[in-house]
Design a protein around this motif. Structure first.
Motif, PDB file in Angstrom:
ATOM      1  N   ASP B  70       0.828  -1.206   0.000  1.00 15.20           N
ATOM      2  CA  ASP B  70       0.000   0.000   0.000  1.00 15.20           C
ATOM      3  C   ASP B  70       0.861   1.255   0.000  1.00 15.20           C
ATOM      4  O   ASP B  70       0.559   2.232  -0.680  1.00 15.20           O
ATOM      5  CB  ASP B  70      -0.922   0.003   1.232  1.00 15.20           C
ATOM      6  CG  ASP B  70      -1.898  -1.163   1.195  1.00 15.20           C
ATOM      7  OD1 ASP B  70      -2.125  -1.688   0.092  1.00 15.20           O
ATOM      8  OD2 ASP B  70      -2.403  -1.547   2.255  1.00 15.20           O
ATOM      9  N   VAL B  71       1.924   1.214   0.775  1.00 15.56           N
ATOM     10  CA  VAL B  71       2.815   2.369   0.811  1.00 15.56           C
ATOM     11  C   VAL B  71       3.439   2.582  -0.561  1.00 15.56           C
ATOM     12  O   VAL B  71       3.489   3.709  -1.076  1.00 15.56           O
ATOM     13  CB  VAL B  71       3.910   2.179   1.874  1.00 15.56           C
ATOM     14  CG1 VAL B  71       4.893   3.334   1.829  1.00 15.56           C
ATOM     15  CG2 VAL B  71       3.280   2.064   3.248  1.00 15.56           C
ATOM     16  N   ALA B  74       0.981   4.186  -2.887  1.00 11.92           N
ATOM     17  CA  ALA B  74       0.800   5.619  -2.617  1.00 11.92           C
ATOM     18  C   ALA B  74       1.980   6.413  -3.169  1.00 11.92           C
ATOM     19  O   ALA B  74       1.818   7.483  -3.762  1.00 11.92           O
ATOM     20  CB  ALA B  74       0.644   5.862  -1.122  1.00 11.92           C
ATOM     21  N   LEU B  75       3.155   5.873  -2.987  1.00 16.16           N
ATOM     22  CA  LEU B  75       4.351   6.570  -3.447  1.00 16.16           C
ATOM     23  C   LEU B  75       4.378   6.635  -4.966  1.00 16.16           C
ATOM     24  O   LEU B  75       4.664   7.677  -5.568  1.00 16.16           O
ATOM     25  CB  LEU B  75       5.590   5.846  -2.911  1.00 16.16           C
ATOM     26  CG  LEU B  75       6.882   6.630  -2.844  1.00 16.16           C
ATOM     27  CD1 LEU B  75       6.671   7.964  -2.158  1.00 16.16           C
ATOM     28  CD2 LEU B  75       7.939   5.837  -2.113  1.00 16.16           C
ATOM     29  N   ALA B  78       1.946   9.151  -6.153  1.00 13.44           N
ATOM     30  CA  ALA B  78       2.473  10.506  -5.993  1.00 13.44           C
ATOM     31  C   ALA B  78       3.353  10.856  -7.191  1.00 13.44           C
ATOM     32  O   ALA B  78       3.240  11.928  -7.784  1.00 13.44           O
ATOM     33  CB  ALA B  78       3.258  10.615  -4.695  1.00 13.44           C
ATOM     34  N   ARG B  79       4.231   9.954  -7.536  1.00  9.84           N
ATOM     35  CA  ARG B  79       5.108  10.154  -8.694  1.00  9.84           C
ATOM     36  C   ARG B  79       4.280  10.380  -9.943  1.00  9.84           C
ATOM     37  O   ARG B  79       4.575  11.259 -10.754  1.00  9.84           O
ATOM     38  CB  ARG B  79       5.962   8.907  -8.913  1.00  9.84           C
ATOM     39  CG  ARG B  79       7.419   9.071  -8.647  1.00  9.84           C
ATOM     40  CD  ARG B  79       8.282   8.426  -9.721  1.00  9.84           C
ATOM     41  NE  ARG B  79       8.723   9.432 -10.660  1.00  9.84           N
ATOM     42  CZ  ARG B  79       9.758  10.220 -10.439  1.00  9.84           C
ATOM     43  NH1 ARG B  79      10.469  10.105  -9.340  1.00  9.84           N
ATOM     44  NH2 ARG B  79      10.081  11.140 -11.315  1.00  9.84           N
ATOM     45  N   VAL B  81       1.123  11.369 -10.265  1.00  8.46           N
ATOM     46  CA  VAL B  81       0.425  12.657 -10.241  1.00  8.46           C
ATOM     47  C   VAL B  81       1.388  13.756 -10.653  1.00  8.46           C
ATOM     48  O   VAL B  81       1.050  14.652 -11.430  1.00  8.46           O
ATOM     49  CB  VAL B  81      -0.137  12.938  -8.830  1.00  8.46           C
ATOM     50  CG1 VAL B  81      -0.576  14.388  -8.713  1.00  8.46           C
ATOM     51  CG2 VAL B  81      -1.302  12.017  -8.540  1.00  8.46           C
ATOM     52  N   TRP B  82       2.591  13.642 -10.150  1.00  6.44           N
ATOM     53  CA  TRP B  82       3.592  14.649 -10.476  1.00  6.44           C
ATOM     54  C   TRP B  82       3.927  14.630 -11.967  1.00  6.44           C
ATOM     55  O   TRP B  82       3.984  15.674 -12.621  1.00  6.44           O
ATOM     56  CB  TRP B  82       4.850  14.417  -9.633  1.00  6.44           C
ATOM     57  CG  TRP B  82       5.894  15.433  -9.870  1.00  6.44           C
ATOM     58  CD1 TRP B  82       7.092  15.251 -10.467  1.00  6.44           C
ATOM     59  CD2 TRP B  82       5.818  16.820  -9.529  1.00  6.44           C
ATOM     60  NE1 TRP B  82       7.775  16.431 -10.518  1.00  6.44           N
ATOM     61  CE2 TRP B  82       7.018  17.411  -9.960  1.00  6.44           C
ATOM     62  CE3 TRP B  82       4.838  17.605  -8.918  1.00  6.44           C
ATOM     63  CZ2 TRP B  82       7.280  18.760  -9.787  1.00  6.44           C
ATOM     64  CZ3 TRP B  82       5.099  18.953  -8.742  1.00  6.44           C
ATOM     65  CH2 TRP B  82       6.311  19.522  -9.179  1.00  6.44           C
ATOM     66  N   PHE B  85       1.270  16.127 -13.839  1.00  2.00           N
ATOM     67  CA  PHE B  85       1.345  17.575 -13.657  1.00  2.00           C
ATOM     68  C   PHE B  85       2.339  18.170 -14.645  1.00  2.00           C
ATOM     69  O   PHE B  85       2.092  19.218 -15.239  1.00  2.00           O
ATOM     70  CB  PHE B  85       1.772  17.862 -12.210  1.00  2.00           C
ATOM     71  CG  PHE B  85       1.720  19.306 -11.830  1.00  2.00           C
ATOM     72  CD1 PHE B  85       0.560  19.851 -11.300  1.00  2.00           C
ATOM     73  CD2 PHE B  85       2.828  20.116 -11.977  1.00  2.00           C
ATOM     74  CE1 PHE B  85       0.503  21.177 -10.941  1.00  2.00           C
ATOM     75  CE2 PHE B  85       2.780  21.450 -11.629  1.00  2.00           C
ATOM     76  CZ  PHE B  85       1.614  21.975 -11.106  1.00  2.00           C
TER      77      PHE B  85
END
Lengths: 307, 307
Positions: B70-71, B74-75, B78-79, B81-82, B85
DNA sequence: GACATCCATGTAGCAAAGCTACACACTCCG
DNA sequence: CGGAGTGTGTAGCTTTGCTACATGGATGTC
């Protein structure tokens, strides 16, 4: 994409200052600055901008900080799952409350928590007018806050909100008042009364406005006090009537102050626990929360018996 | 609770050997062993047990490894999403396929991906009988796999499954066969036929069993080949009939092999992409996946036109 | 049953990462 | 114009995590 660095960025998003982040994470400002610089280089876009003598996050920085929260949540959840696995709800939990909730819920809750070995709660109170509740979540694990029905100001900001109870706001009048024998009160009943109110900015003000609107008549607020005890004393002295939370009033004015339910107006407040989502995952925090919920239910049930 | 260490534990859960984890993470076994030891001390419970000359995870270890996933997700998110972006779907993606899907989907897909600057796919094929698909997700970002309708063997193990297409399995017969002029075929039609089958253990076997059951008659499997080209050659030679995936068959036997839909039996296979959930989050991976889906749709649409 | 092999794991030493201490530049405010 | 607030560079030290090599146990083989 190091987790520690993301964590620092998230702290910066909440605390708005490198110095503050450094203090909170037990580091020197220099260390924080360096790490954020490394993160920025990895990210490939500026994350912060200088603004005056401080700095603010760029849009990119805010976006990345949001993701950082998700990572922190996953990590906290991993820890919690593990603690559950070991059946180990040990740890320290810090809590702030506004005074009335502290009086109502905390003595019972803290007593119950004392029964759990290794679990420690550190409680404080804080005047709700001086500090906005969401900001306190940066410093405390659990923030007891209240909001009036309809307004949910604590969503949106990415905080976890756990409702504890809804408390009716009654009208407190002296025992010898003309309305003291009524079983309930409507806005029309209180036309012409003098009110002891809360300071400007307190959410109770909104309810008085609602009463004004329903009654079609201006309300006279004679005094403004934050402390409920002072308000009660003024009401008993016959200097006015006031909004009083039903479960919280002092009771040190036995028989001299009576509470009357208010009809026709949404007169209740929600008492909630506010938390940063990652902290809400911690097993110790969740345990304390569970105790608070049962305590709130107990208080509510007890008052239902003695109307 | 360091993320890197959790990551190592997760790798260990998948690769079952410290040496393998070390190889996969470009470290020495000693380094891995040391880090896991630290994690174990922090966790407070043994995470591994010696078993023969290797070691296995304890229940506690498996539980913690699950959280570690799970961690990691999430990590990775995050990458992603970035990267979204920054609109930067750059990176390397490794992919394994079984041969027929590689032939059908990859040429078009790789051509489309070449148009995305900075995005690289490294493809290989692997015989589906030799290696179980889920295990390959440890080594490759995307694993193209197939499963028959009804059986979903790739859930449960915590893998991300993305369906790409469902491909009907038809009956291939020689052009001069008695069934060649039919527009479809039922199990009863093929009683007494000789079959060219797939090796034992291949999922196609199950469909032959279904045909047996529906027809109420034993099936004769004369030969067993893994390679579709060989099967087709045998069918053309009049040595038997065979199950042939509709979109995948060679076409290098033009006019000499005809495919007939099979009615009364669930004769289709699902072609899916299998991924470790954290890798599935990567923007580069998701981009490749999107290309594969449109390519699959294109192939399917093209075949719908020429029945 | 001895030996080679394949594991995991200790120990020593080294390289890098991350921190502190201190100095410096900048902005706001009285 | 200082003084107090901010963030950021540089030098040096501490800690962390790695490699290289050695050790010990389990397995399988001749």
């Amino acid at each position: 994409m190091d987790v520690q660095r993301l964590e620092l960025l998230r702290e910066l998003a909440e605390r708005h200052s490198i110095t503050e982040v450094a203090r909170a994470t037990h580091r020197t400002p220099s260390a924080v600055s360096q790490q954020l610089k490394v993160l920025e280089r990895e990210a490939g876009l500026p994350l912060t901008e200088r603004s005056g003598r401080g700095l603010v996050l760029t849009d990119a920085g805010r976006a990345l900080a949001r993701s950082a929260t998700d990572v922190a949540v996953a990590l906290a959840r991993a820890r919690a799952v593990w603690d559950e696995f070991r059946n180990d709800a040990t740890g320290e939990v810090s809590l702030v409350t506004f005074p009335t909730a502290g009086e109502m819920l905390l003595p019972g809750a803290v007593k119950a928590i004392a029964a759990v070995p290794g679990l420690v709660v550190n409680c404080t109170d804080k005047d709700p007018e001086l500090s906005d509740f969401p900001a306190l979540t940066a410093e405390y694990d659990i923030v007891l806050a209240y909001s009036l029905r309809g307004q949910l100001p604590w969503g949106g900001r990415g905080l976890t909100v756990v409702p504890l109870m809804t408390e009716p706001l009654d009208v407190g009048v002296p025992a010898d008042h003309r309305l003291a024998s009524r079983s309930w009160i409507t806005p029309a009943d209180v036309i012409g009364e003098t009110w002891i109110g809360a300071p400007t900015g307190y959410p109770f003000e909104r309810i008085l406005h609602q009463i004004e609107q329903k009654a079609g008549s201006q309300i006279t607020v004679a005094q403004q006090f934050a402390d409920l005890r002072v308000i009660e004393a003024f009401v008993v002295a016959g200097l006015g009537i006031a909004l009083v939370p039903r479960y919280t009033w002092g009771g040190d004015q036995p028989g001299r102050l009576v509470l009357k339910p208010l009809r026709g107006v949404d007169a209740e407040r929600q008492i909630v626990a506010l938390m940063r989502p990652d902290r809400a995952e911690r097993l110790a925090v969740r345990t304390v929360l569970e105790v608070l919920r049962t305590e709130a239910a107990r208080v509510q049930a007890q008052h239902a018996l003695i109307p």
